[in-house]
Design an enzyme around this catalytic site. Structure first.
Site, PDB file in Angstrom:
ATOM      1  N   LYS A  87       0.809  -1.226   0.000  1.00  0.00           N
ATOM      2  CA  LYS A  87       0.000   0.000   0.000  1.00  0.00           C
ATOM      3  C   LYS A  87       0.840   1.273   0.000  1.00  0.00           C
ATOM      4  CE  LYS A  87      -4.424  -1.684   1.187  1.00  0.00           C
ATOM      5  NZ  LYS A  87      -4.252  -3.064   1.708  1.00  0.00           N
ATOM      6  N   GLU A 109     -10.092   6.245   3.303  1.00  0.00           N
ATOM      7  CA  GLU A 109     -10.907   5.203   3.916  1.00  0.00           C
ATOM      8  C   GLU A 109      -9.991   4.076   4.340  1.00  0.00           C
ATOM      9  OE1 GLU A 109     -10.100   5.264   0.822  1.00  0.00           O
ATOM     10  OE2 GLU A 109      -9.684   3.169   0.314  1.00  0.00           O
ATOM     11  N   SER A 376       1.814  -9.698  -0.909  1.00  0.00           N
ATOM     12  CA  SER A 376       1.403  -8.295  -0.790  1.00  0.00           C
ATOM     13  C   SER A 376       1.703  -7.696   0.569  1.00  0.00           C
ATOM     14  CB  SER A 376      -0.092  -8.166  -1.099  1.00  0.00           C
ATOM     15  OG  SER A 376      -0.839  -9.084  -0.317  1.00  0.00           O
TER      16      SER A 376
HETATM   17  C1  LIG Z   1      -5.167  -4.126   1.350  1.00  0.00           C
HETATM   18  C2  LIG Z   1      -4.441  -5.385   1.123  1.00  0.00           C
HETATM   19  C3  LIG Z   1      -4.773  -6.256   0.063  1.00  0.00           C
HETATM   20  C4  LIG Z   1      -5.942  -6.037  -0.855  1.00  0.00           C
HETATM   21  O1  LIG Z   1      -5.923  -4.867  -1.590  1.00  0.00           O
HETATM   22  P1  LIG Z   1      -5.638  -4.838  -3.161  1.00  0.00           P
HETATM   23  O2  LIG Z   1      -5.987  -3.449  -3.534  1.00  0.00           O
HETATM   24  O3  LIG Z   1      -6.494  -5.862  -3.817  1.00  0.00           O
HETATM   25  O4  LIG Z   1      -4.192  -5.134  -3.350  1.00  0.00           O
HETATM   26  C5  LIG Z   1      -4.001  -7.383  -0.136  1.00  0.00           C
HETATM   27  N1  LIG Z   1      -2.955  -7.675   0.675  1.00  0.00           N
HETATM   28  C6  LIG Z   1      -2.608  -6.873   1.700  1.00  0.00           C
HETATM   29  C7  LIG Z   1      -1.456  -7.256   2.549  1.00  0.00           C
HETATM   30  C8  LIG Z   1      -3.333  -5.703   1.962  1.00  0.00           C
HETATM   31  O5  LIG Z   1      -2.975  -4.914   2.987  1.00  0.00           O
END
Ligand SMILES: *Cc1c(COP(=O)(O)O)cnc(C)c1O
Length: 396
Positions: A87, A109, A376
């Site tokens: 993020k 948000e 992610s």
């Molecule tokens: C917020 C989040 C997601 C999902 O958000 P996307 O916009 O689909 O990437 C996935 N993995 C993590 C670790 C997150 O914090």
């Protein structure tokens, strides 16, 4: 509007009140200029490298590769970024756009709190005011992240409208943006919402695939065969896909949260189960009831339980350029435990949806094929919930 009019085939667009339209078009123009401005790019890359810890590793998962006995498995390690997820890539970019527009107040948000924490972090770094909108249900469930945002100097608003969750927080943030556009910049958390957000967020997250392509080339001299990433709103996935979309030999696979199963009501598998609709300023696929009302969504992972999906994913699915699969809570939790034991990585439960699909796919491929799976985020935030899922009470 910019060249593509904010459309991805029939999806996307800008479905907002008149008051917001002007502000969004201003943002689109500023972004087009910033993209061409070498000073903007230098400042962006300086922050990505020296504050967020980029480039992130492309890590060869030797033990998982041997254990699964098929394709070579690589992880793109967004979990190693500052604040623990992808993020931050997007928030740094949008905060620089805010600065360029002369705005001193960031709003955002947040669902579980990850995007709120990333926004509060950069607001602190830039000396900007920060206000975060979070459903009342979520502020109660995620007290640690609320306190974290407060430590970083942000004000957290508990949203009490609707079902008091993420979708209601987005509505509240959009309303606040419309009410006070002069000094306020809305930092959108995923590749969702009205134009130009899906494009801006994709571009800022595309550093993931820009790096992975060069890293893979250096390691193997070839393109990867498969890219796998989890999909909530779709920002880490679109960033992981972006630089491969025009490479037809690379298969792109998005993994949605099936919750208790795609054929139950307790699911967040939007592409598989959603229907065309307009919500949060965009035309895309949404989980809806017969009347077209947005349905409550469910997943064990707070980051994936969004009732819609970014418009570019809806278009990639329709064009069959990417395919989307569902992974259940049970499968994701098993993957959380598996990657911890095999590779010594505690990955976010969101990311473990993608890992679970790697476990299914890798053994069906040959040893000369390669998979890049995006991790992610890191999973420290999920440890207590996983323990609870397994019936372990950590407070005993
Ligand atoms: C917020 C989040 C997601 C999902 O958000 P996307 O916009 O689909 O990437 C996935 N993995 C993590 C670790 C997150 O914090």
């Amino acid at each position: 509007m910019s060249k593509n009019n904010g459309r991805f085939a029939e999806y996307g667009g800008q479905y907002v009140p008149e008051t917001l339209m002007g502000e969004l078009n201003k943002l689109a123009d500023v972004y087009e200029q910033a993209k061409q401005d070498p000073n903007f790019q230098t400042e962006l890359h300086d922050l990505l490298n020296n504050y967020a810890n980029r480039p992130s590793l492309l890590y060869y998962a030797k033990r998982m590769t041997e254990d699964l006995g098929g394709a070579q498995i690589y992880f793109k390690r967004e979990d190693l970024n500052h604040t623990g997820a992808h993020k931050i890539n997007n928030v740094i970019g949008q905060a620089l756009l805010a600065k360029r527009m002369g705005k001193r107040r960031l709003i955002a948000e947040t669902g579980a709190g990850q995007h709120g924490v990333a926004t509060a972090t950069i607001a602190a770094l830039f000396g900007m005011d920060c206000e975060i909108f979070m459903g009342k249900e979520d502020t109660d469930r995620q007290r640690l992240n609320v306190y974290r945002m407060q430590l970083l100097g942000a004000k957290v608003h508990a949203v009490t409208s609707g079902s008091k969750v993420l979708k209601d927080a987005i509505n509240a943030a959009l309303q606040e943006f419309a009410a006070r556009p002069d000094d306020t910049f809305y930092v959108m958390g995923s590749a969702t919402g009205p134009h130009p957000y899906p494009t801006i967020v994709r571009d800022f997250q595309s550093v993931i695939s820009q790096e992975s392509k060069a890293q893979m080339q250096a390691l193997t001299g070839k393109l990867p065969d498969k890219i796998i990433a989890c999909v909530g709103g779709g920002s880490n996935a679109i960033g992981s896909f972006a630089n491969y979309i025009n490479d037809p030999s690379v298969e792109l696979i998005g993994v949605e949260a099936a919750g208790k199963g795609v054929d139950t009501d307790l699911t967040a598998a939007t592409i598989e189960k959603g229907r065309l609709g307009v919500f949060h300023g965009m035309k895309s696929l949404f989980l809806q009831n017969q009347m077209g009302q947005i349905k409550p969504v469910y997943s064990i992972s707070a980051g994936l339980d969004y009732p819609g999906v970014g418009p570019e994913h809806a278009a990639l699915a329709a064009a069959k350029r990417a395919r989307y699969v569902g992974i259940t809570d049970d499968e994701a939790v098993a993957a959380f435990e598996y990657i911890a034991k095999e590779e010594g990585i505690i990955a976010a439960i969101e990311s473990c949806h993608a890992v679970a699909y790697v476990q299914k796919l890798a053994p069906t491929l040959s040893k000369d094929q390669t998979i890049i799976c995006t991790l992610s985020g890191r999973g420290d935030k999920d440890v207590a919930a996983i323990a609870k899922y397994r019936g372990v009470d950590l407070n005993e």
